[in-house]
Write a protein that holds these residues in place. Structure first.
Motif, PDB file in Angstrom:
ATOM      1  N   CYS A 139       2.703 -13.457  -6.100  1.00  0.00           N
ATOM      2  CA  CYS A 139       1.692 -12.954  -5.163  1.00  0.00           C
ATOM      3  C   CYS A 139       2.214 -13.075  -3.738  1.00  0.00           C
ATOM      4  O   CYS A 139       2.913 -14.030  -3.401  1.00  0.00           O
ATOM      5  N   SER A 192       0.607 -13.983  -1.326  1.00  0.00           N
ATOM      6  CA  SER A 192       0.077 -15.221  -0.728  1.00  0.00           C
ATOM      7  C   SER A 192       1.103 -16.349  -0.809  1.00  0.00           C
ATOM      8  O   SER A 192       1.128 -17.231   0.058  1.00  0.00           O
ATOM      9  N   ILE A 246      -6.135  -0.021   2.197  1.00  0.00           N
ATOM     10  CA  ILE A 246      -4.944  -0.193   3.041  1.00  0.00           C
ATOM     11  C   ILE A 246      -4.027  -1.210   2.359  1.00  0.00           C
ATOM     12  O   ILE A 246      -4.418  -2.358   2.142  1.00  0.00           O
ATOM     13  N   GLY A 261       0.004  -2.441  -2.730  1.00  0.00           N
ATOM     14  CA  GLY A 261       0.983  -3.269  -3.445  1.00  0.00           C
ATOM     15  C   GLY A 261       0.348  -3.882  -4.676  1.00  0.00           C
ATOM     16  O   GLY A 261      -0.401  -3.221  -5.407  1.00  0.00           O
ATOM     17  N   VAL A 297      -3.675   4.108   2.056  1.00  0.00           N
ATOM     18  CA  VAL A 297      -2.736   4.040   3.175  1.00  0.00           C
ATOM     19  C   VAL A 297      -1.707   2.962   2.871  1.00  0.00           C
ATOM     20  O   VAL A 297      -2.066   1.833   2.518  1.00  0.00           O
ATOM     21  N   ASP A 298      -0.434   3.329   2.974  1.00  0.00           N
ATOM     22  CA  ASP A 298       0.634   2.338   2.835  1.00  0.00           C
ATOM     23  C   ASP A 298       1.826   2.856   3.621  1.00  0.00           C
ATOM     24  O   ASP A 298       2.032   4.065   3.736  1.00  0.00           O
ATOM     25  N   THR A 299       2.580   1.924   4.179  1.00  0.00           N
ATOM     26  CA  THR A 299       3.755   2.338   4.954  1.00  0.00           C
ATOM     27  C   THR A 299       4.897   2.799   4.056  1.00  0.00           C
ATOM     28  O   THR A 299       5.834   3.438   4.518  1.00  0.00           O
ATOM     29  N   ARG A 300       4.819   2.464   2.765  1.00  0.00           N
ATOM     30  CA  ARG A 300       5.906   2.819   1.839  1.00  0.00           C
ATOM     31  C   ARG A 300       5.533   4.064   1.032  1.00  0.00           C
ATOM     32  O   ARG A 300       4.552   4.047   0.267  1.00  0.00           O
ATOM     33  N   ALA A 332       4.827   3.522  -2.662  1.00  0.00           N
ATOM     34  CA  ALA A 332       3.512   2.956  -3.001  1.00  0.00           C
ATOM     35  C   ALA A 332       2.457   4.056  -3.009  1.00  0.00           C
ATOM     36  O   ALA A 332       1.529   4.038  -3.835  1.00  0.00           O
ATOM     37  N   PHE A 388      -6.001  -4.637   2.383  1.00  0.00           N
ATOM     38  CA  PHE A 388      -5.172  -5.590   1.628  1.00  0.00           C
ATOM     39  C   PHE A 388      -3.947  -6.026   2.427  1.00  0.00           C
ATOM     40  O   PHE A 388      -3.025  -6.609   1.865  1.00  0.00           O
ATOM     41  N   SER A 427      -3.240  -4.651  13.406  1.00  0.00           N
ATOM     42  CA  SER A 427      -3.183  -3.190  13.463  1.00  0.00           C
ATOM     43  C   SER A 427      -4.039  -2.542  12.371  1.00  0.00           C
ATOM     44  O   SER A 427      -4.698  -1.524  12.615  1.00  0.00           O
ATOM     45  N   VAL A 470      -9.163  -8.453   2.898  1.00  0.00           N
ATOM     46  CA  VAL A 470      -8.657  -9.220   1.761  1.00  0.00           C
ATOM     47  C   VAL A 470      -7.286  -9.804   2.098  1.00  0.00           C
ATOM     48  O   VAL A 470      -6.979 -10.940   1.763  1.00  0.00           O
ATOM     49  N   PRO A 506     -13.677 -11.452   1.364  1.00  0.00           N
ATOM     50  CA  PRO A 506     -13.881 -12.052   0.038  1.00  0.00           C
ATOM     51  C   PRO A 506     -12.708 -12.936  -0.348  1.00  0.00           C
ATOM     52  O   PRO A 506     -11.582 -12.724   0.102  1.00  0.00           O
ATOM     53  N   PHE A 507     -13.004 -13.917  -1.178  1.00  0.00           N
ATOM     54  CA  PHE A 507     -11.965 -14.837  -1.625  1.00  0.00           C
ATOM     55  C   PHE A 507     -11.847 -14.802  -3.151  1.00  0.00           C
ATOM     56  O   PHE A 507     -12.820 -15.110  -3.854  1.00  0.00           O
ATOM     57  N   ARG A 511       3.510  -5.168  -9.379  1.00  0.00           N
ATOM     58  CA  ARG A 511       3.597  -6.622  -9.359  1.00  0.00           C
ATOM     59  C   ARG A 511       4.865  -7.081 -10.054  1.00  0.00           C
ATOM     60  O   ARG A 511       5.194  -6.573 -11.137  1.00  0.00           O
TER      61      ARG A 511
HETATM   62  P1  NAD Z   1       2.123  -6.899  -1.729  1.00  0.00           P
HETATM   63  O1  NAD Z   1       3.291  -7.307  -0.909  1.00  0.00           O
HETATM   64  O2  NAD Z   1       2.318  -6.663  -3.186  1.00  0.00           O
HETATM   65  O3  NAD Z   1       1.483  -5.564  -1.135  1.00  0.00           O
HETATM   66  C1  NAD Z   1       1.270  -5.347   0.227  1.00  0.00           C
HETATM   67  C2  NAD Z   1       1.302  -3.843   0.458  1.00  0.00           C
HETATM   68  O4  NAD Z   1       0.903  -3.561   1.800  1.00  0.00           O
HETATM   69  C3  NAD Z   1       2.703  -3.248   0.285  1.00  0.00           C
HETATM   70  O5  NAD Z   1       2.625  -2.104  -0.543  1.00  0.00           O
HETATM   71  C4  NAD Z   1       3.116  -2.890   1.709  1.00  0.00           C
HETATM   72  O6  NAD Z   1       3.979  -1.747   1.775  1.00  0.00           O
HETATM   73  C5  NAD Z   1       1.777  -2.606   2.348  1.00  0.00           C
HETATM   74  N1  NAD Z   1       1.751  -2.765   3.806  1.00  0.00           N
HETATM   75  C6  NAD Z   1       2.301  -3.761   4.559  1.00  0.00           C
HETATM   76  N2  NAD Z   1       2.028  -3.581   5.862  1.00  0.00           N
HETATM   77  C7  NAD Z   1       1.273  -2.450   5.947  1.00  0.00           C
HETATM   78  C8  NAD Z   1       0.665  -1.752   7.026  1.00  0.00           C
HETATM   79  N3  NAD Z   1       0.769  -2.190   8.287  1.00  0.00           N
HETATM   80  N4  NAD Z   1      -0.037  -0.634   6.747  1.00  0.00           N
HETATM   81  C9  NAD Z   1      -0.165  -0.195   5.474  1.00  0.00           C
HETATM   82  N5  NAD Z   1       0.397  -0.813   4.409  1.00  0.00           N
HETATM   83  C10 NAD Z   1       1.094  -1.923   4.647  1.00  0.00           C
HETATM   84  O7  NAD Z   1       0.992  -7.999  -1.491  1.00  0.00           O
HETATM   85  P2  NAD Z   1      -0.218  -8.451  -2.465  1.00  0.00           P
HETATM   86  O8  NAD Z   1       0.281  -9.512  -3.372  1.00  0.00           O
HETATM   87  O9  NAD Z   1      -0.901  -7.251  -2.979  1.00  0.00           O
HETATM   88  O10 NAD Z   1      -1.176  -9.203  -1.411  1.00  0.00           O
HETATM   89  C11 NAD Z   1      -1.808  -8.461  -0.385  1.00  0.00           C
HETATM   90  C12 NAD Z   1      -2.483  -9.414   0.585  1.00  0.00           C
HETATM   91  O11 NAD Z   1      -3.638  -9.972  -0.031  1.00  0.00           O
HETATM   92  C13 NAD Z   1      -1.611 -10.582   1.018  1.00  0.00           C
HETATM   93  O12 NAD Z   1      -1.848 -10.839   2.392  1.00  0.00           O
HETATM   94  C14 NAD Z   1      -2.131 -11.716   0.187  1.00  0.00           C
HETATM   95  O13 NAD Z   1      -1.906 -12.975   0.789  1.00  0.00           O
HETATM   96  C15 NAD Z   1      -3.602 -11.377   0.139  1.00  0.00           C
HETATM   97  N6  NAD Z   1      -4.377 -11.973  -0.959  1.00  0.00           N
HETATM   98  C16 NAD Z   1      -5.652 -12.332  -0.675  1.00  0.00           C
HETATM   99  C17 NAD Z   1      -6.451 -12.849  -1.664  1.00  0.00           C
HETATM  100  C18 NAD Z   1      -7.871 -13.224  -1.358  1.00  0.00           C
HETATM  101  O14 NAD Z   1      -8.487 -13.903  -2.145  1.00  0.00           O
HETATM  102  N7  NAD Z   1      -8.442 -12.800  -0.249  1.00  0.00           N
HETATM  103  C19 NAD Z   1      -5.948 -13.014  -2.956  1.00  0.00           C
HETATM  104  C20 NAD Z   1      -4.637 -12.607  -3.220  1.00  0.00           C
HETATM  105  C21 NAD Z   1      -3.869 -12.073  -2.205  1.00  0.00           C
END
Ligand code: NAD
Ligand code: ZN
Ligand code: ZN
Length: 341
Positions: free
Chosen positions: A44, A46, A181, A184, A205-208, A211, A241, A246, A264, A288-289, A335
């Motif tokens: 993750c 996180s 947003i 991933g 929306v994703d920068t990649r 994705a 996400f 920004s 999130v 949310p958590f 993942r």
């Molecule tokens: P990940 O790295 O798999 O995915 C992140 C995605 O965001 C990637 O596809 C990346 O290209 C994209 N991205 C990055 N910067 C961007 C931008 N400025 N604009 C658009 N897209 C952008 O990460 P993940 O494992 O899916 O986790 C996502 C986030 O959620 C992390 O910050 C993680 O810590 C958090 N998270 C929160 C909780 C919660 O309970 N709130 C639980 C799990 C994860």
């Protein structure tokens, strides 16, 4: 198979550093506890946030084994645990909740009052990026007999967190437009859950570009590399996400009156919440958590029915450190799931 006395584990040994592969004792279950052989563990984003924390930020003792997204097989149970759990495949609910407090009694285990800053395994307690992991109680497990461990692991956090965020805002999502947003690990499952359980118009929306391509395959109606590019009408719910300054600002900009900005991602962003400032009339802002057990059961059912399928890249346990580096660089589809060597 006999349980060995020691095992390999991916441990964070110092703050603001990379984890290490280390040899540690295999824990044995005390009363009420269960020992699982780890069959699959998701990585993750996180974990990357945890690694980069300055000392004193989190109340975790190091070294700590990482890993909070696990599917495994019960191999030993402590006194008082129903022996029928032995040999069963299960996905682990990673919030080590007390089960009895005000929040837990209402089914909000993710808001347990006794978490003490240490949420659960891999987030304060010994995690599941190891050959075996101890789980404190059978109620932390959701049985998943007959399912595939590598597909199960991402349900424990990526799918559960996405599902919970969507469930909380379902009323605003139905019949409306949702922007996801960051598509991933969490986001690509959010798209599938939205597609399968709501009638929303889904913008991603994703920068990649890779994705975005995957998001379209999963059912996104519109995609773009920025919010401004992808959105041309007011939005009812923004699921952020990423959680950077920004993305929060861009999400707030497109929100319809009464719209909901749902943070999130733990990207360190902040915003000012005030009447008559940057948000439209009737705004809602929410962070949310993770999710309660009932939502983990729900995502396991969605996966069992084939309605959601995590996009996974399977890597060997020995390659975990390199896999974390790729996650940091954004070089991942869906993942990464670690399996035993
Ligand atoms: P990940 O790295 O798999 O995915 C992140 C995605 O965001 C990637 O596809 C990346 O290209 C994209 N991205 C990055 N910067 C961007 C931008 N400025 N604009 C658009 N897209 C952008 O990460 P993940 O494992 O899916 O986790 C996502 C986030 O959620 C992390 O910050 C993680 O810590 C958090 N998270 C929160 C909780 C919660 O309970 N709130 C639980 C799990 C994860
Ligand atoms: Zn996580
Ligand atoms: Zn509790």
């Amino acid at each position: 198979m006999p349980i060995p006395s020691s095992m390999r584990a991916v441990q964070l040994t110092a703050w603001q550093s990379e984890p290490e592969l280390r040899e540690v004792p295999v824990p044995r279950p005390g009363p009420g506890e269960l020992l699982l052989r780890v069959d699959a563990a998701g990585l993750c984003h996180s974990d990357l946030h945890v690694m980069s924390c300055p000392p004193g930020t989190l109340p975790y003792d190091l070294p700590m084994t990482l890993g909070h997204e696990i599917a495994g097989t019960v191999v030993e149970v402590g006194d008082g645990v129903d022996g029928s759990w032995l040999d069963r495949l299960a996905v682990v609910h990673g919030v080590w909740s007390c089960g009895t407090c005000h929040s837990c009694r209402r089914g909000h285990e993710n808001h347990c009052l006794h978490l003490d800053g240490r949420v659960g395994f891999g987030l304060g307690r010994p995690g599941g990026l190891a050959e075996y992991v101890l789980v404190p109680a059978a109620r932390q497990l959701v049985a998943a007999d007959g399912m595939v461990a590598t597909e199960l692991a991402p349900l424990a956090d990526a799918a559960l967190t996405a599902y919970h965020a969507i469930r909380l805002h379902r009323e605003a999502i139905e019949g409306g437009t949702v922007v996801v947003i960051g598509a991933g690990g969490l986001g690509h499952l959010a798209v599938q859950i939205l597609k399968q359980t709501t009638d929303a118009h889904i913008v991603v929306v994703d920068t990649r570009p890779a994705a975005l391509e995957a998001a379209r395959e999963h059912g996104a109606h519109t995609t773009g590399t920025t919010v401004a590019e992808a959105v041309d009408a007011p939005v009812d719910v923004v699921l952020d996400f990423v959680g950077a300054d920004s993305t929060l600002a861009a999400g707030a900009e497109v929100l319809a009156p009464g719209g909901r900005l749902v943070m999130v991602g733990g990207g360190g962003g902040s915003m000012t919440v005030a009447k008559g400032r940057d948000l439209p009339l009737g705004w809602h802002v929410n962070a949310p958590f993770w999710g309660p057990r009932q939502d983990l059961e729900a995502v396991v059912e969605l996966a069992r029915g084939g309605q959601i399928v995590a996009d996974i890249e399977v890597v060997r346990f020995s390659d975990t450190l390199d896999a974390y580096r790729r996650l940091r660089e954004g070089d991942v589809r869906g993942r990464i799931v670690v399996v035993p060597d």
